[in-house]
Design a protein around this motif. Structure first.
Motif, PDB file in Angstrom:
ATOM      1  N   GLU A 137     -30.518 -31.365 -16.046  1.00 47.17           N
ATOM      2  CA  GLU A 137     -31.928 -31.366 -15.674  1.00 47.17           C
ATOM      3  C   GLU A 137     -32.108 -31.575 -14.173  1.00 47.17           C
ATOM      4  O   GLU A 137     -33.161 -31.227 -13.616  1.00 47.17           O
ATOM      5  CB  GLU A 137     -32.679 -32.445 -16.449  1.00 47.17           C
ATOM      6  N   ARG A 138     -31.081 -32.141 -13.532  1.00 49.82           N
ATOM      7  CA  ARG A 138     -31.137 -32.360 -12.075  1.00 49.82           C
ATOM      8  C   ARG A 138     -30.420 -31.253 -11.302  1.00 49.82           C
ATOM      9  O   ARG A 138     -30.418 -31.265 -10.079  1.00 49.82           O
ATOM     10  CB  ARG A 138     -30.517 -33.725 -11.738  1.00 49.82           C
ATOM     11  N   TRP A 139     -29.830 -30.316 -12.024  1.00 48.34           N
ATOM     12  CA  TRP A 139     -29.136 -29.206 -11.365  1.00 48.34           C
ATOM     13  C   TRP A 139     -30.138 -28.083 -11.102  1.00 48.34           C
ATOM     14  O   TRP A 139     -30.130 -27.035 -11.751  1.00 48.34           O
ATOM     15  CB  TRP A 139     -27.979 -28.715 -12.217  1.00 48.34           C
ATOM     16  N   THR A 140     -31.006 -28.336 -10.162  1.00 47.94           N
ATOM     17  CA  THR A 140     -32.029 -27.363  -9.779  1.00 47.94           C
ATOM     18  C   THR A 140     -31.715 -26.835  -8.381  1.00 47.94           C
ATOM     19  O   THR A 140     -30.955 -27.463  -7.630  1.00 47.94           O
ATOM     20  CB  THR A 140     -33.415 -28.023  -9.769  1.00 47.94           C
ATOM     21  N   THR A 144     -29.678 -29.176  -5.631  1.00 49.56           N
ATOM     22  CA  THR A 144     -28.264 -28.844  -5.427  1.00 49.56           C
ATOM     23  C   THR A 144     -28.009 -28.014  -4.172  1.00 49.56           C
ATOM     24  O   THR A 144     -26.859 -27.676  -3.883  1.00 49.56           O
ATOM     25  CB  THR A 144     -27.715 -28.062  -6.637  1.00 49.56           C
ATOM     26  N   LEU A 145     -29.054 -27.694  -3.439  1.00 44.29           N
ATOM     27  CA  LEU A 145     -28.868 -26.883  -2.237  1.00 44.29           C
ATOM     28  C   LEU A 145     -27.976 -27.614  -1.239  1.00 44.29           C
ATOM     29  O   LEU A 145     -28.202 -28.773  -0.900  1.00 44.29           O
ATOM     30  CB  LEU A 145     -30.214 -26.574  -1.590  1.00 44.29           C
ATOM     31  N   GLY A 146     -26.947 -26.923  -0.788  1.00 45.35           N
ATOM     32  CA  GLY A 146     -26.039 -27.511   0.192  1.00 45.35           C
ATOM     33  C   GLY A 146     -25.503 -26.446   1.127  1.00 45.35           C
ATOM     34  O   GLY A 146     -25.555 -25.249   0.826  1.00 45.35           O
ATOM     35  N   THR A 147     -24.981 -26.879   2.254  1.00 43.21           N
ATOM     36  CA  THR A 147     -24.398 -25.947   3.219  1.00 43.21           C
ATOM     37  C   THR A 147     -23.050 -26.488   3.688  1.00 43.21           C
ATOM     38  O   THR A 147     -22.807 -27.688   3.695  1.00 43.21           O
ATOM     39  CB  THR A 147     -25.306 -25.758   4.447  1.00 43.21           C
ATOM     40  N   CYS A 148     -22.182 -25.558   4.054  1.00 43.46           N
ATOM     41  CA  CYS A 148     -20.907 -25.931   4.661  1.00 43.46           C
ATOM     42  C   CYS A 148     -20.496 -24.815   5.609  1.00 43.46           C
ATOM     43  O   CYS A 148     -20.987 -23.686   5.514  1.00 43.46           O
ATOM     44  CB  CYS A 148     -19.830 -26.172   3.602  1.00 43.46           C
ATOM     45  N   THR A 158     -25.077 -22.955  -0.838  1.00 47.19           N
ATOM     46  CA  THR A 158     -24.818 -22.928  -2.272  1.00 47.19           C
ATOM     47  C   THR A 158     -25.904 -23.691  -3.024  1.00 47.19           C
ATOM     48  O   THR A 158     -26.473 -24.646  -2.499  1.00 47.19           O
ATOM     49  CB  THR A 158     -23.451 -23.561  -2.613  1.00 47.19           C
ATOM     50  N   TRP A 159     -26.195 -23.251  -4.232  1.00 43.81           N
ATOM     51  CA  TRP A 159     -27.099 -23.987  -5.106  1.00 43.81           C
ATOM     52  C   TRP A 159     -26.891 -23.492  -6.535  1.00 43.81           C
ATOM     53  O   TRP A 159     -26.276 -22.450  -6.764  1.00 43.81           O
ATOM     54  CB  TRP A 159     -28.564 -23.817  -4.685  1.00 43.81           C
ATOM     55  N   ILE A 160     -27.360 -24.275  -7.511  1.00 43.37           N
ATOM     56  CA  ILE A 160     -27.232 -23.895  -8.905  1.00 43.37           C
ATOM     57  C   ILE A 160     -28.551 -24.102  -9.628  1.00 43.37           C
ATOM     58  O   ILE A 160     -29.426 -24.840  -9.180  1.00 43.37           O
ATOM     59  CB  ILE A 160     -26.121 -24.683  -9.627  1.00 43.37           C
ATOM     60  N   GLU A 161     -28.669 -23.428 -10.759  1.00 46.22           N
ATOM     61  CA  GLU A 161     -29.815 -23.605 -11.643  1.00 46.22           C
ATOM     62  C   GLU A 161     -29.326 -23.480 -13.077  1.00 46.22           C
ATOM     63  O   GLU A 161     -28.323 -22.802 -13.344  1.00 46.22           O
ATOM     64  CB  GLU A 161     -30.901 -22.572 -11.344  1.00 46.22           C
ATOM     65  N   CYS A 162     -30.008 -24.141 -14.004  1.00 45.68           N
ATOM     66  CA  CYS A 162     -29.537 -24.224 -15.375  1.00 45.68           C
ATOM     67  C   CYS A 162     -30.633 -23.904 -16.377  1.00 45.68           C
ATOM     68  O   CYS A 162     -31.821 -24.124 -16.115  1.00 45.68           O
ATOM     69  CB  CYS A 162     -28.997 -25.618 -15.671  1.00 45.68           C
TER      70      CYS A 162
END
Length: 209
Positions: A137-140, A144-148, A158-162
């Motif tokens: 429920e927190r994987w939105t 989850t948006l991140g950079t490297c 990168t990011w994920i959705e469920c």
């Protein structure tokens, strides 16, 4: 695979698995779902005899290209390709491998294969997320948006959705974007089994715990 390694670095779960295996020096270790070899290579470097198995040919190619890769026997496939006659002191499945086996029949077959390959007194280590926490429920995209930054200086987002499915499974879609215009996606189904269910499944396969 370079993107995967950049986004997935050594973490607490790797420390746990390595510490657990190191309790018995010079063990024979099976790493099922070894991916690009992050944990598997560390286990071999610690003085253990290691076989790493993964069905992803690109991941295995990346693993084989890393320093000290010759210290691991790499096998392409699933638990069905565990080398015949080889027995292990410990078998590990890390990084969502158990959850990625979302089909119950495939999961039971894998546990049976692992049980048959363990020496008397051998140990099986499986990691899985607790469904009670409802982490998905927190994987939105927002959370989850991140950079490297990759080795060539390019920024990776990168990011994920469920999406929650029936029977304790979720569909997870991961996104990777380079230079804000080149985007890749991948989708997988993950099973969130309770601790009680995991214990029952493992016992049914014949592994004592």
């Amino acid at each position: 695979m370079a993107l995967y390694d950049t986004a997935n670095t050594w973490a607490m779960d790797d420390e746990f698995f390595l510490g657990f295996i190191n309790e018995r020096p010079a063990s024979r270790v099976l790493g099922l779902g070894c991916g690009t070899g992050r944990s598997t290579l560390a286990v071999a470097a610690a003085g253990h005899c290691v076989v790493g198995i993964d069905p992803d040919s690109e991941a295995l190619a990346a693993a084989r290209g890393k320093p000290e890769a010759g210290n691991v026997d790499w096998v392409s496939g699933t638990s069905a390709q565990i080398p015949e006659g080889e027995l292990f002191d410990v078998a590990i499945t890390t990084s969502h491998v158990a959850q990625a086996l979302s089909d119950d029949v495939a999961w039971a077959r894998t546990l049976g294969d692992l049980h048959r390959t363990l020496l008397p007194g051998g140990r099986l280590v499986v990691d899985s997320r607790d469904p009670v926490a409802r982490a998905w429920e927190r994987w939105t995209p927002v959370n989850t948006l991140g950079t490297c930054t990759l080795l060539d200086g390019i920024t990776l987002e990168t990011w994920i959705e469920c999406t929650e499915l029936e029977d304790g499974c979720i569909t997870m879609t991961g996104h990777r974007r380079l230079r804000r215009n080149i985007e890749e996606t991948y989708t997988s189904v993950l099973a969130f089994r309770s601790e009680a269910q995991l214990r029952e499944d493992i016992a049914t396969a014949g592994v004592q715990h």
